[in-house]
Design a protein around this motif. Sequence first.
Motif, mmCIF file in Angstrom:
data_model
loop_
_atom_site.group_PDB
_atom_site.id
_atom_site.type_symbol
_atom_site.label_atom_id
_atom_site.label_comp_id
_atom_site.label_asym_id
_atom_site.label_seq_id
_atom_site.Cartn_x
_atom_site.Cartn_y
_atom_site.Cartn_z
ATOM 1 N N GLU A 136 33.718 47.722 11.511
ATOM 2 C CA GLU A 136 33.633 47.557 12.997
ATOM 3 C C GLU A 136 34.951 47.260 13.507
ATOM 4 O O GLU A 136 35.427 46.027 13.029
ATOM 5 N N GLY A 137 35.527 47.860 14.429
ATOM 6 C CA GLY A 137 36.958 47.346 14.941
ATOM 7 C C GLY A 137 37.884 47.481 13.870
ATOM 8 O O GLY A 137 39.106 46.584 14.019
ATOM 9 N N ARG A 160 33.459 52.091 16.290
ATOM 10 C CA ARG A 160 34.289 51.267 17.463
ATOM 11 C C ARG A 160 35.700 51.082 16.650
ATOM 12 O O ARG A 160 36.205 49.958 16.902
ATOM 13 N N SER A 161 36.136 51.941 16.153
ATOM 14 C CA SER A 161 37.427 51.694 15.361
ATOM 15 C C SER A 161 38.435 52.810 15.797
ATOM 16 O O SER A 161 37.878 53.804 16.519
ATOM 17 N N SER A 162 39.786 52.606 15.300
ATOM 18 C CA SER A 162 40.738 53.434 15.916
ATOM 19 C C SER A 162 41.570 54.143 14.755
ATOM 20 O O SER A 162 42.107 53.471 13.746
ATOM 21 N N ILE A 163 41.748 55.409 14.985
ATOM 22 C CA ILE A 163 42.681 56.238 14.092
ATOM 23 C C ILE A 163 44.030 56.645 15.118
ATOM 24 O O ILE A 163 43.544 57.718 15.650
ATOM 25 N N THR A 164 45.209 55.998 15.007
ATOM 26 C CA THR A 164 45.803 56.323 16.079
ATOM 27 C C THR A 164 47.386 56.249 15.589
ATOM 28 O O THR A 164 47.910 55.357 14.889
ATOM 29 N N ALA A 165 48.115 57.228 16.310
ATOM 30 C CA ALA A 165 49.591 57.339 15.774
ATOM 31 C C ALA A 165 49.788 57.297 14.529
ATOM 32 O O ALA A 165 50.865 56.451 13.812
ATOM 33 N N ASN A 166 49.335 57.972 13.693
ATOM 34 C CA ASN A 166 49.447 58.195 12.208
ATOM 35 C C ASN A 166 50.378 59.556 12.170
ATOM 36 O O ASN A 166 49.738 60.580 12.655
ATOM 37 N N ARG A 167 51.056 59.645 10.939
ATOM 38 C CA ARG A 167 51.415 60.930 10.523
ATOM 39 C C ARG A 167 50.837 61.203 9.159
ATOM 40 O O ARG A 167 51.151 60.470 8.366
ATOM 41 N N LEU A 168 50.229 62.497 9.185
ATOM 42 C CA LEU A 168 49.514 62.771 7.819
ATOM 43 C C LEU A 168 49.773 64.150 7.717
ATOM 44 O O LEU A 168 49.783 65.057 8.337
ATOM 45 N N HIS A 169 50.006 64.189 6.170
ATOM 46 C CA HIS A 169 50.501 65.462 5.623
ATOM 47 C C HIS A 169 49.791 65.755 4.421
ATOM 48 O O HIS A 169 49.482 64.938 3.797
ATOM 49 N N GLU A 214 31.529 55.724 18.353
ATOM 50 C CA GLU A 214 32.523 55.511 19.396
ATOM 51 C C GLU A 214 33.645 55.021 18.711
ATOM 52 O O GLU A 214 34.361 54.024 19.011
ATOM 53 N N ASN A 215 34.156 55.897 17.842
ATOM 54 C CA ASN A 215 35.714 55.739 17.240
ATOM 55 C C ASN A 215 36.604 56.510 18.249
ATOM 56 O O ASN A 215 36.342 57.446 18.694
ATOM 57 N N LEU A 216 37.818 56.022 18.037
ATOM 58 C CA LEU A 216 38.972 56.904 18.588
ATOM 59 C C LEU A 216 39.867 57.427 17.579
ATOM 60 O O LEU A 216 40.249 56.783 16.784
ATOM 61 N N VAL A 217 40.108 59.020 17.880
ATOM 62 C CA VAL A 217 41.114 59.446 16.838
ATOM 63 C C VAL A 217 42.120 60.169 17.850
ATOM 64 O O VAL A 217 41.933 61.105 18.541
#
Length: 401
Positions: free
Chosen positions: A231-232, A255-264, A279-282
């Motif tokens: 959570e979070g 309610r967790s966030s996956i943001t501003a990552n660079r994935l290869h 309620e997750n943010l990608v």
Amino acid sequence: MSTVYDVTTWTVPGNPAVTCWTDVGAVINSIIAAVKAGQPDQNSKPGAVIYLPPGDYPLKTRVEVDVSYLTIKGSGHGFTSSSIRYNSGDTSSWWEIWPGGSRIRVQNTDGRAEAFRVARTGNPRLSSVVFENFCLDGVGFTPDQNSYRNGKVGILVDTANDAFRIERMGFVYLERALVVRDADALSVSDNFIAECGNCVELIGSGQASKVTDNLIGAGYVGYSLFAEGHEGLLVTANNIFPRGKSAIQFRNTNRSSITANRLHGFYPGMITFEGLNKENLVSGNHLRREAEPWGPMQPYGNGRDDLFGVIQLRGDNNLVTGNLIAWYVDPAKITPAGATPTMILVASGASNVIATNHVVANVGVKTVVLDATTTGTRVLDSGTAAQFQAYTGSYAFRATP
């Protein structure tokens, strides 16, 4: 009484033949015993620092950490690629071939899997344990150096914990690098964790934790980052290398966030949700999908085909927005043969929103696919009508102009 202990100057009581150069695990266990003996007052336990100067230290005995406020630190994460070395053949002309800095060679001749096991029952839970700026090196995978299998675990946090920090560490050639159970306010930051079967596993449950600013890359058998029951959780600003079965995998995480990552990634399913995730943010991630270019690793894969999705979403009320997916795979390497690859697959769930994502590809793709069990999905400005496919009638769609 000093609360800073140097492994190179510590003498194990009753056994002076054991030194950090013969078994650093036994030495650290001896220091922890001394810390507990020297701080018996319930009202005054400031903890201690155990210092590993730069050097190569064999670890034959698992370290048992059962005290709070303990920092184990070195002076250099010492990471270098073991995969390149093992696949290069002749290294006789190289400047160096092994990890350096403050390096622990995980040998574990005591029959235990872990280099460090952190655990304590009773109350309160362990708090404020820090691992900082040294290298945990699994040395080799057996019998195949490309198998990512050797049974070795770098750090296992095995009971509930609060405010732990793993920072500026190096992990290499471990089957499982970092495993943390039931974390509260965990910080995994600025580490180099690569060429391991699994890199970061957050298991059981957790809340208000973060995995940020890391350089991470697992092997094809496991996950670069796996989190369940959280959570979070904040997953931000990581640079994740190819070959992980998934770059980021959530299970029953909300309610967790996956943001501003660079994935290869070299395989489908770079970001994968399993179970029920709410309620997750990608958002704001850059995903680069290619085929494996390096000969020694081309025979391997993660077992998924290109209909799986670069992103596969399961759960309710999640938002996937503002991501860039750059997809380039030779058409001859698409599986199944002749298929139209899927970029974002909503595999299950209700009321998810897919909005303003941008896809660049060298072949025709389906930017968003909705499986039959999904309901109430809104797909906005994330592909043309020809790039959208729905196996359900319960959705709203606005094509990219």
